[in-house]
Design a protein around this motif. Structure first.
Motif, PDB file in Angstrom:
ATOM      1  N   VAL A 130     -18.191  69.920  69.317  1.00 25.88           N
ATOM      2  CA  VAL A 130     -17.987  71.362  69.473  1.00 25.88           C
ATOM      3  C   VAL A 130     -18.111  71.730  70.944  1.00 25.88           C
ATOM      4  O   VAL A 130     -19.101  71.391  71.604  1.00 25.88           O
ATOM      5  CB  VAL A 130     -18.999  72.174  68.639  1.00 25.88           C
ATOM      6  N   ARG A 131     -17.096  72.424  71.444  1.00 23.84           N
ATOM      7  CA  ARG A 131     -17.102  72.952  72.801  1.00 23.84           C
ATOM      8  C   ARG A 131     -16.758  74.434  72.751  1.00 23.84           C
ATOM      9  O   ARG A 131     -16.214  74.930  71.772  1.00 23.84           O
ATOM     10  CB  ARG A 131     -16.083  72.217  73.678  1.00 23.84           C
ATOM     11  N   HIS A 132     -17.060  75.143  73.842  1.00 24.74           N
ATOM     12  CA  HIS A 132     -16.749  76.575  73.903  1.00 24.74           C
ATOM     13  C   HIS A 132     -16.280  76.886  75.307  1.00 24.74           C
ATOM     14  O   HIS A 132     -17.012  76.655  76.273  1.00 24.74           O
ATOM     15  CB  HIS A 132     -17.983  77.404  73.548  1.00 24.74           C
ATOM     16  N   THR A 133     -15.060  77.385  75.445  1.00 22.08           N
ATOM     17  CA  THR A 133     -14.534  77.711  76.757  1.00 22.08           C
ATOM     18  C   THR A 133     -14.659  79.195  77.068  1.00 22.08           C
ATOM     19  O   THR A 133     -14.254  79.640  78.139  1.00 22.08           O
ATOM     20  CB  THR A 133     -13.055  77.289  76.854  1.00 22.08           C
ATOM     21  N   SER A 139     -13.643  77.098  70.726  1.00 20.07           N
ATOM     22  CA  SER A 139     -13.255  78.505  70.762  1.00 20.07           C
ATOM     23  C   SER A 139     -13.312  78.985  72.194  1.00 20.07           C
ATOM     24  O   SER A 139     -14.242  78.643  72.934  1.00 20.07           O
ATOM     25  CB  SER A 139     -14.180  79.351  69.881  1.00 20.07           C
ATOM     26  N   GLY A 140     -12.344  79.789  72.591  1.00 17.63           N
ATOM     27  CA  GLY A 140     -12.314  80.318  73.945  1.00 17.63           C
ATOM     28  C   GLY A 140     -12.514  81.815  73.998  1.00 17.63           C
ATOM     29  O   GLY A 140     -12.098  82.466  74.941  1.00 17.63           O
ATOM     30  N   GLY A 159     -17.677  86.667  72.274  1.00 11.51           N
ATOM     31  CA  GLY A 159     -18.863  86.118  71.635  1.00 11.51           C
ATOM     32  C   GLY A 159     -18.622  85.518  70.273  1.00 11.51           C
ATOM     33  O   GLY A 159     -19.411  85.728  69.358  1.00 11.51           O
ATOM     34  N   ALA A 160     -17.546  84.783  70.083  1.00 10.42           N
ATOM     35  CA  ALA A 160     -17.271  84.170  68.789  1.00 10.42           C
ATOM     36  C   ALA A 160     -18.129  82.926  68.597  1.00 10.42           C
ATOM     37  O   ALA A 160     -18.575  82.300  69.552  1.00 10.42           O
ATOM     38  CB  ALA A 160     -15.801  83.792  68.677  1.00 10.42           C
ATOM     39  N   ILE A 212      -9.366  71.581  66.007  1.00 10.22           N
ATOM     40  CA  ILE A 212      -9.042  72.995  65.884  1.00 10.22           C
ATOM     41  C   ILE A 212      -9.462  73.709  67.166  1.00 10.22           C
ATOM     42  O   ILE A 212     -10.629  73.681  67.559  1.00 10.22           O
ATOM     43  CB  ILE A 212      -9.772  73.650  64.687  1.00 10.22           C
ATOM     44  N   THR A 213      -8.506  74.370  67.823  1.00  7.97           N
ATOM     45  CA  THR A 213      -8.776  75.126  69.037  1.00  7.97           C
ATOM     46  C   THR A 213      -8.285  76.552  68.845  1.00  7.97           C
ATOM     47  O   THR A 213      -7.129  76.773  68.493  1.00  7.97           O
ATOM     48  CB  THR A 213      -8.053  74.501  70.245  1.00  7.97           C
ATOM     49  N   SER A 214      -9.181  77.519  69.073  1.00  5.79           N
ATOM     50  CA  SER A 214      -8.831  78.929  68.909  1.00  5.79           C
ATOM     51  C   SER A 214      -9.084  79.659  70.222  1.00  5.79           C
ATOM     52  O   SER A 214     -10.195  79.606  70.763  1.00  5.79           O
ATOM     53  CB  SER A 214      -9.663  79.565  67.793  1.00  5.79           C
TER      54      SER A 214
END
Length: 667
Positions: free
Chosen positions: A374-377, A347-348, A352-353, A320-322
């Motif tokens: 889990v990654r955050h862009t 999440s990108g 601040g999500a 899942i990518t948002s």
């Protein structure tokens, strides 16, 4: 401390070899070559969440069946936990276990993404039997999209039932014919299941979205109508099979009944793709297997890719990518029994999500996040469970979590509101959490002072408030004009894993486990457990590894920024956790920080065994008020004292150091 499983448990062995056919330019023979499928992760997930071993010695035991995550070696062979080829799995037909005769679900990720080449499937693992994945996996068709063996059996049985119903004079005759047909199909499937299907139960029908009846258009074309039609045709308990197809959505789809959504690459711009609202009871228990979602084209905080507002939802090996908002959101107080097994989430969001979040407020119980990547862009936090009890975050891989940037206020931003109180428009990305005031931008680093938040817009000197009306209010300690000062506001995020209790006396966090996680490269906490007014009893951490965490140091002076930190936990048991480099020379923080919570009268009580701090930029272990028993803990190469008391208020502090070490510390 870990113990072997009871000796009455039996095992089977699973082997596998994985490779890619590649054509090398300049190859003399002109034929493709076999290249090992390196970077592949194979996850085995047991269908029961736990099993009971009632005849175990020295006592009966309930065993949680966490996913078994395996790698492949440089030659593409499946490796077990011992680094040897082949993995030993608990036998699914072991009669000493309750239940038995279940299946293992086999899923694949390659470098964090779902590979099209290796298809997920289910298999039994019988005691003493050796399996090869290549021999037991279902064979894909040369055209179209292959179904798993179980799905193929269901479709064949349904077809037989329909044919029988057309010629039979009674419904009972049709059911008898369907039973025979289903049994014949299941018996012909070797190596996947030993259970012979009986008549297809009501609701077990598999609906294929590619069936012409539902009008699925070509990839890239809006498919909302086709999805809605296929969903409507899927009965309670059935499977909506989307396979490897690209499905473009333009609006939110509601899932309000218990189905299994299997496969599909869903692409949407702007709107939230799925809202899962199945009513608790017989309609609860929605399952998503191998679903991929890419949510693009959104600016600002705009919901999530998936919002869950019901119980017992499972997401198995989903990707899942948002682009904005959370990848996965569990609503407050309605999502007991949720399961995330494997998969990759990102999440990108630029404000601040949180990538995976259980919202605050009413309590959620028994949420399990197992083996997720889990990654955050953008900016935000990786995994946050607010107001959660009896929940587990285990075996997750969290990396690259950034905090929201500073927001600088310049001369002319502020207008006089009332008396000595000034205001300016709130920051456009997210709400303010911290305010720092200095003399000018040139001397800010040495003159900066953090202001505490005030209760109302009638502020005392040296305070600020953001009441949610679109403005930030401040009163300088000198009661002067803030346009003559340099003011920065900040959002406190960038955390790896967060367990958090807020302001309600009923939203406590109890009996949670954070274990076996790898957290690397975070601007904020690696792991943070924070109590509120509610209770925070018997939470546990175990064998977590945090590397290069809390790199931006202290964002708010009232919080215990560190590699791993706790605030007001009344009973915390920790074992085997490691912090390897916390903070930096410019932004020093402790490796471990245990802080009391005087606001809610919570004084930390910790029992810790075998913790290790390596290379903290400040103190190794920092203690607030409370009682601590530290056994066989180590701090090495801390920038400050190995073990130290923090800034105290009146109260009690007891620290028992038993067999602990401090080496190569700065002081």
């Amino acid at each position: 401390m870990t113990d072997p499983l009871p000796t009455n448990i039996s095992y089977g062995t699973v082997n596998g070899r994985f490779a890619t056919a590649t054509l090398t330019t300049g190859d003399a023979d002109g034929y493709p070559n076999l290249t090992p499928a390196t970077g592949l992760t194979v996850t085995f997930t047991a269908s029961p969440a736990s099993v009971l071993d009632k005849t175990a010695s020295p006592a009966p035991v309930t065993i949680e069946m966490v996913p078994i995550v395996c790698q492949v070696d440089s030659s593409g062979y499946l490796l077990g936990g011992d680094g040897q080829r082949g993995v030993q799995l608990i036998a699914s037909n072991d009669p000493d276990l309750d239940p038995h005769d279940w299946t293992w679900h086999v899923t694949f990720l390659r470098n964090g993404s779902k590979p099209a080449a290796f298809r997920d499937f289910d298999m039994t693992v019988n005691a003493g039997v050796e399996y090869d994945i290549t021999l037991v996996a279902p064979v894909p068709s040369s055209t179209g999209v292959s179904l798993s063996a179980a799905q193929s059996a269901e479709l064949a049985a349904v077809a037989a039932a329909s044919a029988a119903a057309g010629s039979a004079t009674t419904a009972s005759t049709a059911a008898t014919t369907a039973t025979a047909a289903a049994g014949t199909v299941a018996t012909a499937i070797a190596g996947v299941t030993t259970t012979t299907l009986s008549a297809v139960p009501q609701g077990s029908l598999v609906i294929d979205i590619a069936d012409p009846a539902y009008g699925l258009p070509a990839p890239g074309t809006a498919s909302d109508a086709a999805f809605a039609a296929a969903y409507a045709a899927t009965p309670v308990g059935g499977t909506l099979f989307c396979g490897d197809r690209d499905i473009t959505l333009t609006a939110q789809q509601n899932i309000s009944k218990r189905i299994t959504l299997s496969g599909g690459r869903f692409i949407i711009s702007g709107a939230r793709p799925f809202l899962i609202t199945a009513t608790a009871g017989t309609l609860a228990g929605v399952i998503l297997n191998n679903v991929q979602i890419t949510r693009t084209g959104v600016s600002g905080a705009s919901g999530s890719a998936i919002t869950v507002n019901t119980t017992k939802v499972q997401l198995n090996n989903c990707v899942i990518t948002s682009a904005s908002g959370a990848a996965l959101e569990f609503a407050s107080g309605t999502c007991d029994g949720a399961r995330i097994n494997g998969g990759a989430y990102s999440s990108g969001h630029g404000g601040g999500a949180t990538t995976i979040i259980a919202e605050s407020g009413a309590q959620n119980d028994d949420i399990r996040v197992l083996g997720a990547t889990v990654r955050h862009t953008g900016y935000g936090t990786a995994i946050a469970l607010y107001s959660a009890s009896s929940s587990v975050i285990q075996g997750c891989d969290v990396r690259g979590i950034r905090a929201s940037p500073w927001y600088d206020r310049t001369a002319g931003d502020w207008t006089l509101f009332s008396g000595s109180v000034w205001r300016t428009t709130e920051r456009t990305d997210v709400a303010t959490n911290a305010v720092w005031v200095g003399g000018t931008s040139g001397d800010w680093a040495t003159t900066k002072v953090e202001y505490p938040e005030g209760p109302t817009t009638t502020l005392s000197a040296g305070r600020w408030i953001s009441p949610g009306d679109g403005f930030l209010y401040i009163r300088l300690s000198s009661s002067g004009d803030p346009n003559a000062s340099f003011t920065r506001t900040r959002r406190t995020n960038g955390y790896g894993i967060l367990l958090y209790s807020t302001g309600s006396a009923t939203d406590g966090i109890e009996n949670n486990l954070v274990a076996d996680n790898y957290v690397e490269d975070t601007d904020g906490f690696g792991i943070y457990i924070k109590a509120g007014q509610g209770t925070a009893l018997t939470n546990r951490t175990r064998d977590n590894l945090c590397v290069d965490v809390c790199k931006l140091g202290v964002a708010v002076g009232t919080l215990p920024f560190a590699g791993i930190a706790t605030l007001g936990c009344e009973s915390l048991i920790m074992s085997g956790d490691i912090v390897r480099r916390a903070g930096t020379t410019a932004f020093p923080v402790p490796g471990f920080y245990f802080l009391h919570d005087t606001v809610n009268s919570k004084f930390t009580k910790v029992q810790a065994t075998g913790l290790r701090c390596e290379g903290a930029s400040s103190t190794g272990y920092l203690f607030g008020l409370g009682r601590y028993m530290m056994v066989n803990c180590v701090t090495d190469s801390a920038g400050g004292t190995g073990y130290a008391a923090g800034t105290q208020v009146a109260g009690e502090l007891y620290v028992d150091l038993i067999g602990c070490e401090a080496t190569n510390s700065g002081t």
